[in-house]
Design a protein around this motif. Sequence first.
Motif, short mmCIF file in Angstrom:
data_model
loop_
_atom_site.label_atom_id
_atom_site.label_comp_id
_atom_site.label_asym_id
_atom_site.label_seq_id
_atom_site.Cartn_x
_atom_site.Cartn_y
_atom_site.Cartn_z
N ARG A 135 0.83 -1.21 0.00
CA ARG A 135 0.00 0.00 0.00
C ARG A 135 0.87 1.26 0.00
NH1 ARG A 135 -3.12 -3.52 2.82
NH2 ARG A 135 -2.31 -3.10 4.87
N ARG A 136 1.90 1.26 0.82
CA ARG A 136 2.77 2.44 0.89
C ARG A 136 3.53 2.68 -0.41
NH1 ARG A 136 5.73 1.57 6.74
NH2 ARG A 136 3.86 1.65 8.01
N ALA A 137 3.88 1.57 -1.10
CA ALA A 137 4.67 1.69 -2.33
C ALA A 137 3.97 2.55 -3.38
CB ALA A 137 4.97 0.30 -2.90
N ALA A 138 2.66 2.66 -3.28
CA ALA A 138 1.90 3.45 -4.25
C ALA A 138 2.06 4.95 -4.05
CB ALA A 138 0.42 3.07 -4.17
N THR A 139 2.45 5.37 -2.84
CA THR A 139 2.45 6.81 -2.55
C THR A 139 3.78 7.38 -2.08
OG1 THR A 139 1.69 6.39 -0.29
CG2 THR A 139 -0.01 6.78 -1.97
N VAL A 140 4.74 6.54 -1.70
CA VAL A 140 6.00 7.08 -1.16
C VAL A 140 6.75 7.87 -2.23
CG1 VAL A 140 6.28 5.27 0.58
CG2 VAL A 140 7.31 4.96 -1.68
N ARG A 141 7.47 8.91 -1.77
CA ARG A 141 8.28 9.71 -2.69
C ARG A 141 9.72 9.21 -2.73
NH1 ARG A 141 7.16 14.88 0.22
NH2 ARG A 141 6.29 13.39 1.66
N GLU A 142 10.12 8.53 -1.65
CA GLU A 142 11.45 7.91 -1.56
C GLU A 142 11.26 6.52 -0.97
OE1 GLU A 142 13.90 10.34 0.90
OE2 GLU A 142 13.90 12.03 -0.50
N VAL A 143 12.10 5.58 -1.36
CA VAL A 143 11.96 4.20 -0.91
C VAL A 143 12.06 4.10 0.61
CG1 VAL A 143 12.94 1.87 -1.05
CG2 VAL A 143 12.82 3.29 -3.10
N GLU A 144 12.88 4.93 1.22
CA GLU A 144 13.07 4.85 2.67
C GLU A 144 11.75 5.10 3.42
OE1 GLU A 144 15.18 3.48 5.59
OE2 GLU A 144 16.00 3.61 3.57
N GLU A 145 10.81 5.86 2.83
CA GLU A 145 9.52 6.11 3.44
C GLU A 145 8.70 4.82 3.61
OE1 GLU A 145 7.25 9.14 1.43
OE2 GLU A 145 9.03 10.40 1.16
N LEU A 146 9.02 3.83 2.78
CA LEU A 146 8.34 2.55 2.85
C LEU A 146 8.47 1.95 4.24
CD1 LEU A 146 6.97 0.52 0.77
CD2 LEU A 146 9.18 -0.63 0.77
#
Length: 192
Positions: free
Chosen positions: A179-190
């Motif tokens: 779910r997060r992968a759809a909206t993160v701006r940087e991979v670390e936010e995952l």
Amino acid sequence: MHVCTLRAQLRRPVKLLVLCPDERTAAWACTPIEIEDDPNGMVLRPWALGPNHIPVVEDWEQARSSPELAVLSASAHGDNEAVLKAVQYALDTVPEDRSLIYNDYIVSKLSSAAQKTWEALMATGTYEWQTDFARKHIAEGEAEAIILFLEARGLKVEAEQQKRIRECTDLDLLSEWVRRAATVREVEELFA
């Protein structure tokens, strides 16, 4: 050819079992075959097993006690949702090295409508995987999907991030990462 070789090696009669996709093929496949070069005049009488010869296995406990029969039942009667649910339950009792083979065999024999039913059963989110083997392969698939999705969005997934994603075996956490992968701006936010 193999039947003749096996008969010669064992020096005893052998039978050929033919699994048939429909009754018409089964009727054809059980036709006796005269082996012309056999000095004893061997006639091969195959056993042909069509869908009508395979029992309908809807009972979960029966499927669990005889998973191979449940697999055959699903291949012959896959339009019956109860049969698919029973074999789904039975697959968790099969040794890990055969589970994927059986699943692949079942899917290859299902009609398009039955394949959709099978996929829906597997994707309901209510089914709890019973074996570590199944959970491991589901996790691997989720991890690869996350990485591919992030890369498709133009995000660079560093080797250490890929390793962290691939080593995760927590299916709930992987679902959250999807779910997060759809909206993160940087991979670390995952991982936040």
